[in-house]
Design a protein around this motif. Structure first.
Motif, PDB file in Angstrom:
ATOM      1  N   LEU A 215      24.074  73.733  31.425  1.00 25.99           N
ATOM      2  CA  LEU A 215      24.271  74.352  32.846  1.00 25.99           C
ATOM      3  C   LEU A 215      25.072  73.371  33.767  1.00 25.99           C
ATOM      4  CD1 LEU A 215      20.881  76.023  32.909  1.00 25.99           C
ATOM      5  CD2 LEU A 215      22.824  76.949  32.166  1.00 25.99           C
ATOM      6  N   ASP A 216      25.367  72.203  33.352  1.00 23.68           N
ATOM      7  CA  ASP A 216      26.015  71.160  34.336  1.00 23.68           C
ATOM      8  C   ASP A 216      27.237  71.650  34.678  1.00 23.68           C
ATOM      9  OD1 ASP A 216      23.776  69.625  33.836  1.00 23.68           O
ATOM     10  OD2 ASP A 216      25.094  68.042  33.145  1.00 23.68           O
ATOM     11  N   TYR A 217      27.926  72.277  33.997  1.00 25.14           N
ATOM     12  CA  TYR A 217      29.301  72.883  34.358  1.00 25.14           C
ATOM     13  C   TYR A 217      29.315  73.801  35.626  1.00 25.14           C
ATOM     14  CZ  TYR A 217      34.015  75.084  34.723  1.00 25.14           C
ATOM     15  OH  TYR A 217      35.206  75.679  34.968  1.00 25.14           O
ATOM     16  N   ALA A 218      28.321  75.013  35.566  1.00 22.07           N
ATOM     17  CA  ALA A 218      28.268  75.965  36.384  1.00 22.07           C
ATOM     18  C   ALA A 218      27.509  75.264  37.779  1.00 22.07           C
ATOM     19  CB  ALA A 218      27.100  77.167  35.785  1.00 22.07           C
ATOM     20  N   ARG A 219      26.442  74.535  37.639  1.00 21.31           N
ATOM     21  CA  ARG A 219      25.958  74.004  38.664  1.00 21.31           C
ATOM     22  C   ARG A 219      26.869  73.178  39.521  1.00 21.31           C
ATOM     23  NH1 ARG A 219      20.089  73.477  35.370  1.00 21.31           N
ATOM     24  NH2 ARG A 219      19.142  75.034  36.440  1.00 21.31           N
ATOM     25  N   GLY A 220      27.694  72.322  38.509  1.00 20.90           N
ATOM     26  CA  GLY A 220      28.538  71.494  39.368  1.00 20.90           C
ATOM     27  C   GLY A 220      29.576  72.081  40.104  1.00 20.90           C
ATOM     28  N   HIS A 221      29.904  73.362  39.885  1.00 21.91           N
ATOM     29  CA  HIS A 221      30.900  74.060  40.335  1.00 21.91           C
ATOM     30  C   HIS A 221      30.335  74.874  41.746  1.00 21.91           C
ATOM     31  CE1 HIS A 221      33.456  72.729  37.090  1.00 21.91           C
ATOM     32  NE2 HIS A 221      34.478  73.024  37.984  1.00 21.91           N
ATOM     33  N   GLY A 222      29.086  74.664  42.008  1.00 24.64           N
ATOM     34  CA  GLY A 222      28.446  75.671  42.990  1.00 24.64           C
ATOM     35  C   GLY A 222      27.709  76.910  42.674  1.00 24.64           C
ATOM     36  N   VAL A 223      27.625  77.198  41.122  1.00 25.07           N
ATOM     37  CA  VAL A 223      27.112  78.612  40.881  1.00 25.07           C
ATOM     38  C   VAL A 223      25.501  78.251  41.053  1.00 25.07           C
ATOM     39  CG1 VAL A 223      26.675  80.146  38.786  1.00 25.07           C
ATOM     40  CG2 VAL A 223      29.099  78.971  39.244  1.00 25.07           C
ATOM     41  N   ARG A 224      25.192  79.494  41.634  1.00 28.27           N
ATOM     42  CA  ARG A 224      23.715  79.611  41.743  1.00 28.27           C
ATOM     43  C   ARG A 224      22.784  79.846  40.469  1.00 28.27           C
ATOM     44  NH1 ARG A 224      18.576  78.991  42.048  1.00 28.27           N
ATOM     45  NH2 ARG A 224      17.427  79.311  43.870  1.00 28.27           N
ATOM     46  N   VAL A 225      22.493  79.075  39.779  1.00 32.90           N
ATOM     47  CA  VAL A 225      21.692  79.713  38.354  1.00 32.90           C
ATOM     48  C   VAL A 225      20.330  79.802  38.830  1.00 32.90           C
ATOM     49  CG1 VAL A 225      21.306  78.825  35.885  1.00 32.90           C
ATOM     50  CG2 VAL A 225      23.216  78.313  37.047  1.00 32.90           C
ATOM     51  N   VAL A 226      19.716  81.101  38.423  1.00 28.89           N
ATOM     52  CA  VAL A 226      18.355  81.404  38.559  1.00 28.89           C
ATOM     53  C   VAL A 226      17.895  81.455  37.120  1.00 28.89           C
ATOM     54  CG1 VAL A 226      16.812  82.991  39.425  1.00 28.89           C
ATOM     55  CG2 VAL A 226      18.747  82.439  40.698  1.00 28.89           C
ATOM     56  N   THR A 227      17.217  80.764  36.594  1.00 31.23           N
ATOM     57  CA  THR A 227      16.448  80.770  35.134  1.00 31.23           C
ATOM     58  C   THR A 227      15.685  82.029  35.335  1.00 31.23           C
ATOM     59  OG1 THR A 227      14.681  79.055  35.481  1.00 31.23           O
ATOM     60  CG2 THR A 227      17.008  78.258  34.821  1.00 31.23           C
ATOM     61  N   ALA A 228      15.117  82.129  33.866  1.00 30.72           N
ATOM     62  CA  ALA A 228      14.427  83.206  33.841  1.00 30.72           C
ATOM     63  C   ALA A 228      12.812  82.954  34.280  1.00 30.72           C
ATOM     64  CB  ALA A 228      14.203  83.623  32.240  1.00 30.72           C
ATOM     65  N   ASP A 229      12.550  81.415  34.226  1.00 27.96           N
ATOM     66  CA  ASP A 229      11.339  80.979  34.711  1.00 27.96           C
ATOM     67  C   ASP A 229      11.426  80.884  36.302  1.00 27.96           C
ATOM     68  OD1 ASP A 229      10.026  80.576  32.447  1.00 27.96           O
ATOM     69  OD2 ASP A 229      10.801  78.558  32.180  1.00 27.96           O
ATOM     70  N   GLU A 230      12.533  80.794  36.864  1.00 28.66           N
ATOM     71  CA  GLU A 230      12.659  80.826  38.380  1.00 28.66           C
ATOM     72  C   GLU A 230      12.454  82.189  38.772  1.00 28.66           C
ATOM     73  OE1 GLU A 230      15.343  79.402  42.204  1.00 28.66           O
ATOM     74  OE2 GLU A 230      15.938  78.936  40.231  1.00 28.66           O
ATOM     75  N   PHE A 231      12.988  82.970  38.128  1.00 29.53           N
ATOM     76  CA  PHE A 231      13.022  84.424  38.580  1.00 29.53           C
ATOM     77  C   PHE A 231      11.445  85.060  38.466  1.00 29.53           C
ATOM     78  CE2 PHE A 231      12.692  88.786  37.107  1.00 29.53           C
ATOM     79  CZ  PHE A 231      13.016  89.428  38.424  1.00 29.53           C
TER      80      PHE A 231
END
Length: 297
Positions: A175-191
């Motif tokens: 997930l480093d690539y997505a987060r490193g480019h500013g994407v807001r990643v909401v995992t299933a646990d966070e949801f």
């Protein structure tokens, strides 16, 4: 959905288009049969949804454009063919709802949308981030479309939300690539901690009034509700949660949609295809709601 078939539509608000392809699938095949079976189950959709007001087809003009004629043998040709067909649809119509088919073809969709709208925001519901690099000789496998889209400048990464992410990944840093480019990643646990209402608020805040492409991988839903998919991941969202989240789309500025990764070969009693149909119906209604709101403004 009992829509008219028009293989060369012009002037429609939304064109439903099938993408029967699974040449980018890394595990279970079968998504090439998704559009056919979704259409079969979509005969169930008729009348007006509860609390929706007018019927969606009284609000916007929608036709079924048939299927994109895709090679099952070559990823590069399939991606280019889909991009060409979708670009021609957008030249003559408002938007499309693509029925997959594996998720690799979302890259084709985003390239086509970019031609008309420039870089777009993205709402991506999925168990997987799909920002992995090429692997095993597959440059355009179904785990790559959003990495290519970010690299090519097709999307505004800081206006992109990926929700439902979970399960197993090739590497600990997947997930480093997505987060490193500013994407807001909401995992299933966070949801699960946020809940639907707060997650919807997050989506609205992140995307705002930018043109947005909505991509739904059916495996965002727990396999208890959607077993018919190529890479199922336990611990996902319920059908009700996904449909509730998609009601947020009417508050945004949607310009295109897809519902991907339905594999009827693993579907029990057709429940995955029934859900995919309902997701498609919800997206069409939310498109109508968004554009009616825009006209009123």
């Amino acid at each position: 959905m009992r829509l008219s078939h028009d293989p060369a539509p012009v002037g429609k608000d939304v064109v439903v288009i099938g993408a029967p392809y699974d040449g980018g699938t890394s595990y279970r095949p079968g998504a090439r049969f998704g559009p056919r079976q979704i259409r079969c189950e979509s005969g169930l959709i008729h009348g007006v949804g509860i609390d929706r007001g007018p019927g969606v087809f009284d609000l916007i003009s929608v036709v079924d454009g048939g299927d994109i004629d895709l090679t099952p043998f070559n990823q590069h040709i399939a991606i280019a063919t889909a991009q060409d067909r979708l670009s021609r649809l957008l030249a003559d119509n408002g938007a499309f709802l693509m029925l997959g088919g594996d998720h690799s073809l979302t890259l084709s969709a985003l390239r086509a949308v970019h031609t008309k709208h420039g870089p777009v925001a993205v709402l991506h519901l999925d168990a997987h981030s799909d920002t992995n690099p090429a692997m095993i000789g597959g440059e355009f496998h179904h785990g790559t479309p959003f990495r290519h889209a970010i690299d090519e400048g097709l999307v505004q990464a800081d206006a992109m939300v990926q929700l439902g992410i979970r399960g197993h990944n090739p590497k600990p840093d997947s997930l480093d690539y997505a987060r490193g480019h500013g994407v807001r990643v909401v995992t299933a646990d966070e949801f699960a901690e946020l809940g639907t209402a707060r997650a919807a608020d997050l989506i609205r805040a992140r995307i705002g009034d930018r043109p947005v492409y909505v991509s739904v991988d059916i495996d965002v839903v727990d396999p208890a509700f959607a077993p018919g998919t190529g890479t199922p991941a336990p611990g996902g969202l319920t059908s009700r949660e996904v449909l509730a989240l998609l009601r947020t789309v009417g508050d945004l500025a949607p310009v295109g949609f897809d519902v991907m990764e339905v594999s009827p070969l693993y579907d029990h009693a057709g429940i995955t295809c029934v859900l995919a149909t309902e997701i498609g119906a919800e997206l069409l209604y939310q498109y109508a709601r968004a554009h009616r709101k825009k006209e009123e403004e």
